[in-house]
Design a protein around this motif. Structure first.
Motif, short mmCIF file in Angstrom:
data_model
loop_
_atom_site.label_atom_id
_atom_site.label_comp_id
_atom_site.label_asym_id
_atom_site.label_seq_id
_atom_site.Cartn_x
_atom_site.Cartn_y
_atom_site.Cartn_z
N ALA A 46 20.75 4.93 6.46
CA ALA A 46 20.37 3.62 5.77
C ALA A 46 19.37 3.73 4.79
O ALA A 46 19.15 3.27 3.73
CB ALA A 46 20.35 2.47 6.56
N LEU A 47 18.32 4.43 5.48
CA LEU A 47 17.07 4.75 4.60
C LEU A 47 17.33 5.59 3.32
O LEU A 47 16.75 5.36 2.32
CB LEU A 47 15.99 5.45 5.47
CG LEU A 47 14.71 5.68 5.13
CD1 LEU A 47 13.94 4.47 4.38
CD2 LEU A 47 13.66 6.48 5.81
N LEU A 48 18.16 6.48 3.53
CA LEU A 48 18.45 7.44 2.45
C LEU A 48 19.62 6.88 1.58
O LEU A 48 19.90 7.36 0.54
CB LEU A 48 18.62 8.79 2.90
CG LEU A 48 17.73 9.67 3.49
CD1 LEU A 48 18.42 10.83 4.15
CD2 LEU A 48 16.66 9.89 2.60
N GLY A 49 20.13 5.63 2.03
CA GLY A 49 21.52 5.43 1.06
C GLY A 49 22.52 6.18 1.16
O GLY A 49 23.28 6.16 0.08
N GLU A 50 22.89 6.79 2.20
CA GLU A 50 23.92 7.58 2.41
C GLU A 50 24.68 7.20 3.69
O GLU A 50 24.46 6.53 4.48
CB GLU A 50 23.44 9.04 2.68
CG GLU A 50 22.66 9.78 1.41
CD GLU A 50 22.37 11.19 1.60
OE1 GLU A 50 22.68 11.58 2.62
OE2 GLU A 50 21.43 11.69 0.57
N ARG A 62 5.28 5.75 0.03
CA ARG A 62 5.30 4.19 0.13
C ARG A 62 6.77 3.68 -0.09
O ARG A 62 7.20 2.51 0.41
CB ARG A 62 4.47 4.07 -1.02
CG ARG A 62 2.94 3.99 -0.92
CD ARG A 62 2.17 3.42 -2.10
NE ARG A 62 0.65 3.50 -1.67
CZ ARG A 62 -0.53 2.66 -2.30
NH1 ARG A 62 -0.11 2.12 -3.37
NH2 ARG A 62 -1.71 2.82 -1.83
N ALA A 63 7.66 4.42 -0.97
CA ALA A 63 8.71 3.83 -0.98
C ALA A 63 9.71 3.93 0.12
O ALA A 63 10.71 2.82 0.46
CB ALA A 63 9.54 4.71 -2.27
N TYR A 64 9.56 5.04 1.01
CA TYR A 64 10.19 5.03 2.09
C TYR A 64 9.91 3.72 3.04
O TYR A 64 10.72 3.13 3.71
CB TYR A 64 10.10 6.39 2.69
CG TYR A 64 10.89 7.31 2.25
CD1 TYR A 64 12.06 7.43 2.20
CD2 TYR A 64 10.26 8.75 1.99
CE1 TYR A 64 12.97 8.34 1.83
CE2 TYR A 64 11.14 9.74 1.52
CZ TYR A 64 12.28 9.69 1.35
OH TYR A 64 13.36 10.68 0.93
N ALA A 112 1.56 1.42 5.39
CA ALA A 112 1.62 2.83 4.62
C ALA A 112 2.35 2.36 3.25
O ALA A 112 2.08 3.09 2.33
CB ALA A 112 2.52 3.53 5.40
N ALA A 113 3.09 1.40 3.16
CA ALA A 113 3.74 0.95 2.16
C ALA A 113 2.87 0.50 0.85
O ALA A 113 3.02 0.18 -0.12
CB ALA A 113 4.85 -0.10 2.19
N GLY A 114 1.54 0.06 1.34
CA GLY A 114 0.57 -0.41 0.29
C GLY A 114 0.79 -1.93 0.22
O GLY A 114 0.03 -2.61 -0.73
N ALA A 115 1.52 -2.66 1.13
CA ALA A 115 1.59 -4.26 1.02
C ALA A 115 0.58 -4.52 1.72
O ALA A 115 0.80 -5.31 2.80
CB ALA A 115 2.91 -4.61 1.49
N ILE A 116 -0.78 -4.78 1.52
CA ILE A 116 -2.04 -4.98 2.02
C ILE A 116 -1.83 -6.48 2.58
O ILE A 116 -2.28 -6.69 3.90
CB ILE A 116 -3.18 -4.56 1.35
CG1 ILE A 116 -3.13 -3.20 1.10
CG2 ILE A 116 -4.42 -4.76 2.25
CD1 ILE A 116 -3.10 -2.09 2.04
#
Length: 552
Positions: free
Chosen positions: A260-264, A314-316, A344-348
């Motif tokens: 699901a994370l890789l969209g596969e 960050r995208a992951y 880790a995604a930067g959504a502080i």
């Protein structure tokens, strides 16, 4: 029974018990409340444990919402912890009494404080049973103080002779020349993981990945673990992308989540995952629908994670948060996990709120050390919040949530307590608090918890200076401090419930300190005998207010 401690869960109370119990009970994130209750009841019934208290206790341990009864919701944190400890000890005891049992806990240098507190109680309660407890830890980083061991085995680096013997025992090493194995021994410095991985890398260089036939050329010993892993991933089609995505998830993961994370499609990952197992990068855990994969060593996962570009990383993590919110199963639903990925995604801003939720949840379970750690992580991110008002509001919430854990661990007269309350008062005095709820954190939350109840001369002088500078009371007049109300909820880790409702703040305290009411210009006689007699009752003066000097 085996459990592994992970760095990401070092501040998650009792994770070494919650993780295995979540899997054994068969609970999924997308289960309904009815399904979760049914699975918990069935799990406990199979082990001879009945009763609503046990169901509520296990649900709380797993972080599962079951619409708790009012009685369960009002339990003191210490009682919640006692019941969870008793349940875990009872479950282990039922297993031990069926025969000799090994309890093996790995990487205890990352063991959470609540589990450290549980261990001696479990060992003491089951001392007369056939239970062997094995704990492994590294010398660095320094971990918590563990119960005294009957026997301790210190593993030092392997000497050259044993290192060479281990290198020869790796499958495929017989095809390597002696000088290559000697190079491995000198490069690995006696570390078994490095010896294995270096030899595996050399073996993979001599084989054609398509058919396993010998490859021409002289293999070379990689200089670092990162180079070694990169070189092997280059020989596995699709392996690098899977490993990097899995490294962002954590040490252990399910094929469905990574797909699901890789969209596969999950089926498309079957062959690459098996190839990674064959390359000694991953190992398989279990079979069937509940199959999981994990990195063979924490260092392999760390090296793979560091190889991901920051933008991709960050995208992951952003995608992982979205999947968790959509109900994709990844173990117990823990706020610490969401907070980690948001950070880790930067959504502080959202990450700080998640760390606040994690700390509040830990405090409600009497896990005060973990609560302070979670809240401290949130405080550590505030410098990255650009909006001053939002940053101030978040810090006020975090400081208020720290009051109960600090009192429980360090005491109400500790320097840490004084610093927390001083900072909270300072934030409240420097502007209004923008919190979009009716119940707000009033400055009295910090004021009333100060060891000296804010009678220190320095604090009183500062208040007088502020009021005098804004046209308030003369510096020689006494000032009243609003007393703290509803102190006990802070011990429960809920700053919102412990805060004074804005509508209950007495406008008289605000107006009585001024010699003249600003809104209506009516003269106020004095303040010495209290606000109920001399307060102005105009509409503007009676309007509820929090924050700043007005809240005092």
């Amino acid at each position: 029974m085996q459990a592994s401690c992970l760095e990401i869960f070092s501040s998650t109370p009792l994770y070494i018990a919650a993780g295995p119990l979540w899997a054994r009970a068969g609970i999924r994130t997308d289960d309904s409340e009815t399904a979760r209750r049914g699975k918990i009841v069935a799990f406990l019934s199979d082990r001879g444990i009945d009763g609503p208290d046990a169901v509520e206790t296990l649900a709380g341990l797993l972080g599962v919402a079951l619409g708790s009864t009012p009685e369960a919701a009002q339990l003191p944190p210490a009682e919640v912890k006692r019941r969870q400890f008793a349940l875990i000890i009872g479950l282990v005891g039922r297993i031990v009494r069926t025969g000799p049992t090994l309890l093996w806990i790995e990487d205890t240098h990352w063991l959470d404080p609540s589990s450290v507190e549980l261990l001696p109680q479990l060992i003491g309660a089951l001392r007369e049973t056939p239970l062997l407890v094995v704990l492994t830890r590294r010398s660095f980083p320094a971990g918590p103080e563990l119960p005294g061991a009957d026997e301790e085995v210190a593993l030092s680096p392997l000497p050259p002779g044993e290192s060479l013997e281990l290198a020869r025992a790796v499958p495929g090493a017989q095809a390597l020349r002696q000088h290559l194995l000697s190079d491995v021994v000198s490069s690995a410095d006696g570390l078994p993981l490095f010896i294995e991985q270096l030899v595996i890398s050399l073996v993979s260089q001599t084989r054609d990945p398509a058919g396993g036939s010998p490859r021409s050329g002289t293999p070379t010993v990689p200089l670092t673990l990162a180079e070694m892993l990169s070189e092997r991933l280059d020989r596995l089609p699709g392996g690098r992308r899977i490993v990097q995505a899995a490294a962002c998830v954590g040490r252990a993961f399910t094929p469905s989540f990574v797909a699901a994370l890789l969209g596969e499609d999950e089926g498309a990952l079957s062959d690459p995952l098996e190839a990674l197992v064959g390359a000694e990068i991953l190992r398989r855990q279990g079979d069937g629908p509940g199959i999981e994969f994990e990195f063979r060593h924490t260092l392999l996962r760390l090296v793979a994670y560091e190889s991901v570009l920051q933008a991709d990383r960050r995208a992951y993590h952003t995608r992982i948060v979205a999947l968790l919110k959509d109900g994709q199963d990844l173990g117990p639903a823990l706020p610490e996990v969401v907070a980690h990925h948001l950070t880790a995604a930067g959504a502080i801003e959202t990450a700080v709120e998640s760390w606040l939720a994690a700390g509040t949840r830990a405090a409600r379970r009497s896990a005060h050390v973990e609560a302070l750690d979670d809240l401290g992580r949130g405080l550590g991110l505030l410098d990255q919040v650009r909006d001053d008002a939002i940053r101030r509001d978040l810090e006020i919430k975090l400081q208020a949530a720290r009051i109960g854990p600090i009192i429980a661990t360090l005491g109400s007269t500790s320097a840490e307590m004084g610093a927390c309350c001083h900072r909270g008062l300072e934030l409240c005095l420097n502007g209004s608090i923008r919190i979009p709820t009716r119940r707000r954190i009033a400055p009295s939350a910090f004021d009333g918890h100060r060891p000296c109840l804010c009678r220190r001369v320095g604090i009183r002088i500062e208040r007088r200076r502020r009021h005098s500078a804004t046209g308030g009371a003369p510096a020689d007049q006494n000032l009243r401090a609003t007393p703290a109300q509803r102190v006990s909820p802070f011990w429960r880790g809920d700053a919102r419930l412990g805060a004074m409702p804005a509508g209950q703040l007495r406008a008289g305290n605000r107006c009585a300190r001024a010699s003249q009411c600003s809104p209506c210009s009516r003269r106020v006689a004095g303040i010495e005998t209290g606000p109920s007699r001399y307060s102005c009752r105009c509409e503007a003066a009676m309007r509820p207010s929090v924050g700043g000097a007005d809240a005092f």
